[in-house]
Motif scaffolding. Structure first.
Motif, PDB file in Angstrom:
ATOM      1  N   ALA A  38     -13.585  65.425 -42.547  1.00 47.44           N
ATOM      2  CA  ALA A  38     -13.658  64.512 -43.696  1.00 47.44           C
ATOM      3  C   ALA A  38     -14.552  65.036 -44.814  1.00 47.44           C
ATOM      4  N   ARG A  39     -14.343  64.499 -46.002  1.00 41.45           N
ATOM      5  CA  ARG A  39     -15.273  64.765 -47.100  1.00 41.45           C
ATOM      6  C   ARG A  39     -16.513  63.926 -46.884  1.00 41.45           C
ATOM      7  N   GLY A  40     -17.678  64.570 -46.954  1.00 35.49           N
ATOM      8  CA  GLY A  40     -18.930  63.834 -46.812  1.00 35.49           C
ATOM      9  C   GLY A  40     -19.458  63.862 -45.392  1.00 35.49           C
ATOM     10  N   ALA A  41     -20.627  63.270 -45.238  1.00 37.00           N
ATOM     11  CA  ALA A  41     -21.270  63.226 -43.921  1.00 37.00           C
ATOM     12  C   ALA A  41     -21.062  61.847 -43.309  1.00 37.00           C
ATOM     13  N   THR A  42     -20.942  61.814 -41.981  1.00 40.11           N
ATOM     14  CA  THR A  42     -20.762  60.531 -41.276  1.00 40.11           C
ATOM     15  C   THR A  42     -21.825  60.388 -40.207  1.00 40.11           C
ATOM     16  N   GLU A  43     -22.495  59.252 -40.219  1.00 45.97           N
ATOM     17  CA  GLU A  43     -23.484  58.927 -39.193  1.00 45.97           C
ATOM     18  C   GLU A  43     -22.760  58.133 -38.107  1.00 45.97           C
ATOM     19  N   LEU A  44     -22.686  58.716 -36.918  1.00 47.47           N
ATOM     20  CA  LEU A  44     -22.016  58.030 -35.810  1.00 47.47           C
ATOM     21  C   LEU A  44     -23.062  57.452 -34.876  1.00 47.47           C
ATOM     22  N   SER A 242     -20.893  55.605 -42.302  1.00 52.07           N
ATOM     23  CA  SER A 242     -21.361  55.446 -40.924  1.00 52.07           C
ATOM     24  C   SER A 242     -20.292  54.727 -40.118  1.00 52.07           C
ATOM     25  N   LEU A 243     -20.367  54.904 -38.817  1.00 46.98           N
ATOM     26  CA  LEU A 243     -19.388  54.254 -37.936  1.00 46.98           C
ATOM     27  C   LEU A 243     -20.027  54.005 -36.581  1.00 46.98           C
ATOM     28  N   GLU A 244     -19.890  52.759 -36.113  1.00 53.30           N
ATOM     29  CA  GLU A 244     -20.443  52.354 -34.808  1.00 53.30           C
ATOM     30  C   GLU A 244     -19.309  52.446 -33.789  1.00 53.30           C
ATOM     31  N   ILE A 245     -19.535  53.205 -32.720  1.00 54.90           N
ATOM     32  CA  ILE A 245     -18.497  53.393 -31.689  1.00 54.90           C
ATOM     33  C   ILE A 245     -18.617  52.300 -30.628  1.00 54.90           C
ATOM     34  N   GLU A 246     -17.488  51.669 -30.323  1.00 56.01           N
ATOM     35  CA  GLU A 246     -17.486  50.604 -29.296  1.00 56.01           C
ATOM     36  C   GLU A 246     -17.777  51.169 -27.910  1.00 56.01           C
TER      37      GLU A 246
END
Ligand SMILES: O=C(O)C1=C[C@@H](OP(=O)(O)O)[C@@H](O)[C@H](O)C1
Ligand SMILES: C=C(OP(=O)(O)O)C(=O)O
Length: 440
Positions: A38-44, A242-246
């Motif tokens: 993806a474009r950009g950084a993601t905080e998982l 950001s994305l919270e994983i179930e």
């Protein structure tokens, strides 16, 4: 076999308590790859730490993707499309959710890659995915037996001009892999990618996980039922920040079973009625067997589910095609049911971590159960009082065999689990969580 290679389960009679699930394997490995593209950084957050996610993380880092560890279960993934390193030998263990999607993404990107896994991974079919990719111009060679890993991926020109046709009768992961890789081409070529499913598609809820996560990264797939999927021209993954994983719904199945067999209530936090994972439907299975189930958002403040016994467990005769992983838990629960239990449409069990129909048949029979099986079905008769047999359960390097046979602790006999450490594929501390919930 040394003591650490066996776990002796003394008989237990009750289970109750509360636990937090480890992160979902299916979601963790999908978002690691999508975030890397993806474009950009993601905080998982809530990322699963297990063998399957470790091989995915290591492969992405090897490809030059920067991934910072920012705390327990947390990483920041800095997207890089195409990957900075387009040459490498990747070891992907026995992780289908790493092997299949990486094959498609690297084949669309092009480079000079070798992908290999453990010996069992080299017995798990991948021909339907390779055929679909090669049909669209990708350059993939088999390094061992035709139709199976290991694979070599070259620089061939992925054109994606015609609809890509893929078979979905062996594994849904082939379609998932093509869907996740398609935006790379739709973006670079400015053309839509059309994917058509040829024949039956098994394990369909996993496709919904794929589509929902792609959408979280800005890619909307147009679809007509389960037949035709269109990834629009110019589609590209953009980080949601950001994305919270179930929590993992397949892992939840063992604790739902504990509540149903051992009285409960067992309160499972991390995946509830709002989950995107098909395996949450296992709550309906235990409910149909007579358990009392409470689901968020109706009654619990945290996303989750609570299960308690409702009486003697009722027998079932069900099609488990939509939830093949949680289905194994139902097979173990059948030991305590009030009649024979039939699991139908589970042919995919034959090509997973082991031949699961053969393994479940053999190991359930060791405990004294009468078991029958066929190409894609299993019937388990409950064990009658006085007919239980103490047994040492072989686990075939299959995490789910080890986890579902923990339920045999409710028998009156001593049960030994061989190689309990194989649970590291998806749930490294399974047995300590289990022990915290059961009582003699
Ligand atoms: O896409 C996924 O995350 C998965 C799909 C299923 O495989 P099949 O589609 O091969 O049944 C499942 O068994 C596996 O554990 C995870
Ligand atoms: C089939 C499974 O794994 P994989 O993702 O390797 O296919 C599983 O976890 O039960």
């Amino acid at each position: 076999m040394s003591a650490s290679e066996r776990l002796v389960l003394e008989p237990v009679t009750r289970a109750a308590g509360r636990l937090r699930l480890p992160g979902s394997k299916s979601i963790s490995n999908r978002v690691l790859l999508i975030a890397a593209l993806a474009r950009g950084a993601t905080e998982l957050t809530g990322l699963l730490d297990s063998d399957d996610t470790r091989v995915m993380l290591a492969a992405l880092r090897q490809m030059g993707v920067r991934i910072d560890d920012t705390g327990p279960g947390r990483v920041r993934v800095h997207g890089a499309n195409p990957f900075p390193n387009r040459v490498g030998e990747l070891f992907l263990g026995n992780a289908g959710t790493a092997f299949r999607p990486l094959t498609a993404a690297l084949a669309v990107m092009g480079g000079d890659f070798r992908l290999a896994g453990v010996p069992r991974m080299h017995e798990r079919p991948i021909g339907d995915l390779v055929d679909a990719l090669v049909g669209a111009g990708a350059d993939i060679r088999y390094l061992g037996e035709q139709g199976y890993p290991p694979l070599a991926i070259g620089r061939g020109a992925f054109t994606g001009l015609r609809p890509i046709r893929v078979k979905g009768s062996v594994s849904s992961q082939f379609l998932t892999a093509l869907l996740m890789a398609a935006p790379l081409h739709a973006d670079a070529a400015g053309a839509p990618v059309v994917i058509e499913v040829d024949g039956e598609l098994i394990s369909q809820p996993y496709i919904l996980i794929t589509l929902k996560l792609m959408e979280r990264f800005g890619v909307r797939v147009e679809r007509s039922g389960w037949r035709r999927f269109v990834i629009p021209a110019g589609s590209r993954y953009v980080s949601p920040g950001s994305l919270e994983i179930e929590g993992d719904a397949s892992s939840a199945s063992y604790f739902m079973a504990l509540g149903a067999i051992g009285g409960g209530p067992v309160r499972i936090d991390g995946a509830g009625a709002d989950s995107i994972q098909g395996d949450m439907a296992f709550a309906d299975v235990v409910e149909a067997m007579g358990a009392t189930v409470t689901r968020h958002p109706q009654a619990l403040e945290v996303s989750g589910v609570q299960v308690a016994r409702g009486g003697r467990l009722k027998a079932f005769d069900r099609d488990f095609n939509l939830i093949p992983d949680a289905a194994m838990t139902a097979a173990a629960m059948a030991l305590y049911a009030d009649g024979p239990c039939a699991l139908r449409n589970i042919g995919s069990w034959r090509v997973k971590e082991t031949d699961r129909i053969h393994a479940m048949h053999t190991e359930l029979a060791k405990l004294g159960a009468k078991v029958e099986s066929g190409p894609d079905w299993l019937v388990v008769h409950p064990v009658r009082e006085g007919e239980w047999r103490a047994a040492s359960i072989a686990t075939y390097d299959d995490h789910r065999i080890a986890m579902c046979f923990s339920l045999a602790a409710f028998s009156p006999v001593q049960v030994t689990i061989e190689d309990p450490a194989c649970v590291a594929k998806t749930f490294p501390d399974y047995f300590s969580v289990f022990k915290g919930l059961v009582q003699a």
